[in-house]
Design a protein around this motif. Structure first.
Motif, PDB file in Angstrom:
ATOM      1  N   CYS A 151       0.854  -1.181   0.000  1.00  0.00           N
ATOM      2  CA  CYS A 151       0.000   0.000   0.000  1.00  0.00           C
ATOM      3  C   CYS A 151       0.895   1.237   0.000  1.00  0.00           C
ATOM      4  O   CYS A 151       1.735   1.375   0.885  1.00  0.00           O
ATOM      5  N   PRO A 152       0.766   2.129  -1.000  1.00  0.00           N
ATOM      6  CA  PRO A 152       1.633   3.310  -1.044  1.00  0.00           C
ATOM      7  C   PRO A 152       1.375   4.278   0.115  1.00  0.00           C
ATOM      8  O   PRO A 152       2.249   5.061   0.459  1.00  0.00           O
ATOM      9  N   ARG A 153       0.183   4.192   0.736  1.00  0.00           N
ATOM     10  CA  ARG A 153      -0.119   5.120   1.836  1.00  0.00           C
ATOM     11  C   ARG A 153       0.409   4.600   3.170  1.00  0.00           C
ATOM     12  O   ARG A 153       1.100   5.289   3.892  1.00  0.00           O
ATOM     13  N   THR A 154       0.066   3.336   3.500  1.00  0.00           N
ATOM     14  CA  THR A 154       0.442   2.807   4.824  1.00  0.00           C
ATOM     15  C   THR A 154       1.727   1.986   4.776  1.00  0.00           C
ATOM     16  O   THR A 154       2.255   1.614   5.818  1.00  0.00           O
ATOM     17  N   HIS A 155       2.202   1.679   3.570  1.00  0.00           N
ATOM     18  CA  HIS A 155       3.388   0.833   3.342  1.00  0.00           C
ATOM     19  C   HIS A 155       3.208  -0.598   3.875  1.00  0.00           C
ATOM     20  O   HIS A 155       4.177  -1.323   4.040  1.00  0.00           O
ATOM     21  N   THR A 156       1.949  -0.981   4.134  1.00  0.00           N
ATOM     22  CA  THR A 156       1.663  -2.353   4.558  1.00  0.00           C
ATOM     23  C   THR A 156       1.834  -3.281   3.357  1.00  0.00           C
ATOM     24  O   THR A 156       1.395  -2.961   2.256  1.00  0.00           O
ATOM     25  N   LYS A 157       2.471  -4.430   3.584  1.00  0.00           N
ATOM     26  CA  LYS A 157       2.643  -5.409   2.508  1.00  0.00           C
ATOM     27  C   LYS A 157       1.587  -6.495   2.647  1.00  0.00           C
ATOM     28  O   LYS A 157       1.269  -6.910   3.760  1.00  0.00           O
ATOM     29  N   GLU A 158       1.054  -6.926   1.512  1.00  0.00           N
ATOM     30  CA  GLU A 158       0.098  -8.035   1.506  1.00  0.00           C
ATOM     31  C   GLU A 158       0.530  -9.038   0.460  1.00  0.00           C
ATOM     32  O   GLU A 158       1.053  -8.671  -0.583  1.00  0.00           O
ATOM     33  N   PHE A 159       0.296 -10.329   0.759  1.00  0.00           N
ATOM     34  CA  PHE A 159       0.639 -11.387  -0.192  1.00  0.00           C
ATOM     35  C   PHE A 159      -0.381 -11.443  -1.319  1.00  0.00           C
ATOM     36  O   PHE A 159      -1.577 -11.329  -1.079  1.00  0.00           O
ATOM     37  N   ARG A 160       0.093 -11.625  -2.544  1.00  0.00           N
ATOM     38  CA  ARG A 160      -0.761 -11.822  -3.708  1.00  0.00           C
ATOM     39  C   ARG A 160       0.008 -12.668  -4.722  1.00  0.00           C
ATOM     40  O   ARG A 160       1.235 -12.670  -4.730  1.00  0.00           O
ATOM     41  N   LYS A 161      -0.728 -13.337  -5.629  1.00  0.00           N
ATOM     42  CA  LYS A 161      -0.098 -13.973  -6.785  1.00  0.00           C
ATOM     43  C   LYS A 161      -0.107 -12.867  -7.840  1.00  0.00           C
ATOM     44  O   LYS A 161      -1.112 -12.636  -8.499  1.00  0.00           O
TER      45      LYS A 161
END
Length: 194
Positions: A173-183
């Motif tokens: 997320c460019p705002r929170t810099h949280t990373k999430e897993f995705r294919k």
């Protein structure tokens, strides 16, 4: 001549005692069936049986076929598969949505046994996938994202911001810099929807 309801390929239209088979139809066991998707047309000749034909609507519905690359939206996920709605075939928008399923084993080409659906997709993700079979009784298309070019192309973070891919298996997320897993799909330019 009257145009009747739309029909799908293989649909039983009427018995051969009620009408004669015209173009776009075939007969089997005393019944007339539609050989293509279109509109049922009935033409009455003088004192003879009406001729039943199936005509393709010039705006005929494009159908996802095996091998087609489709754009779909994830509706729900569980540990075994993701349910999606198919929105585009190639770059052509569909008039009606078709349901699809991406099974766990069709998400990635490698380490299929280690794939976790919730680390690959989330509801409302936009995914590029390839049709691998025309599905089952629930008319679900089976889809695959095993190729590098296929997978998530648009995903929103929990903050509602469109995420940026940072690797083949993560978006941020460019705002929170949280990373999430995705294919993550390695998108080819021809599939980018502007």
């Amino acid at each position: 001549r009257q145009l009747l309801s739309p029909c799908v390929a293989g649909e039983r239209l009427c018995s051969t005692e009620e009408a004669t088979a015209g173009s776009g139809t075939y007969t089997r066991h005393g019944f007339i069936f539609s050989s293509l998707a279109g509109c049922l047309e009935r033409k009455n000749e003088d004192n003879e049986l009406p001729v039943v034909s199936v005509v393709r609507d010039s705006e005929s519905q494009l159908l996802p076929n095996v091998g087609a690359v489709v754009t779909c939206k994830v509706c729900s996920i569980n540990s075994r598969f993701a349910k999606v709605h198919i929105l585009y075939v190639g770059s052509t928008p569909l008039k009606s949505t078709f349901r699809g399923t991406i099974r766990r084993e069709d998400i990635r080409a490698t380490e299929k046994d280690k794939v976790e659906v919730y680390k690959s997709f989330r509801p409302s993700d936009i995914v590029l996938a390839k049709v691998i079979s025309l599905g089952d009784a629930q008319s679900n298309y089976l889809l695959s994202t095993a190729e590098n070019e296929l997978g998530v192309v648009v995903a929103r973070s929990e903050a509602g911001v469109q995420m940026v891919p940072i690797s083949w298996c993560e978006m941020q997320c460019p705002r929170t810099h949280t990373k999430e897993f995705r294919k993550v799909a390695r998108v080819q330019p021809q599939f980018l929807q502007t």
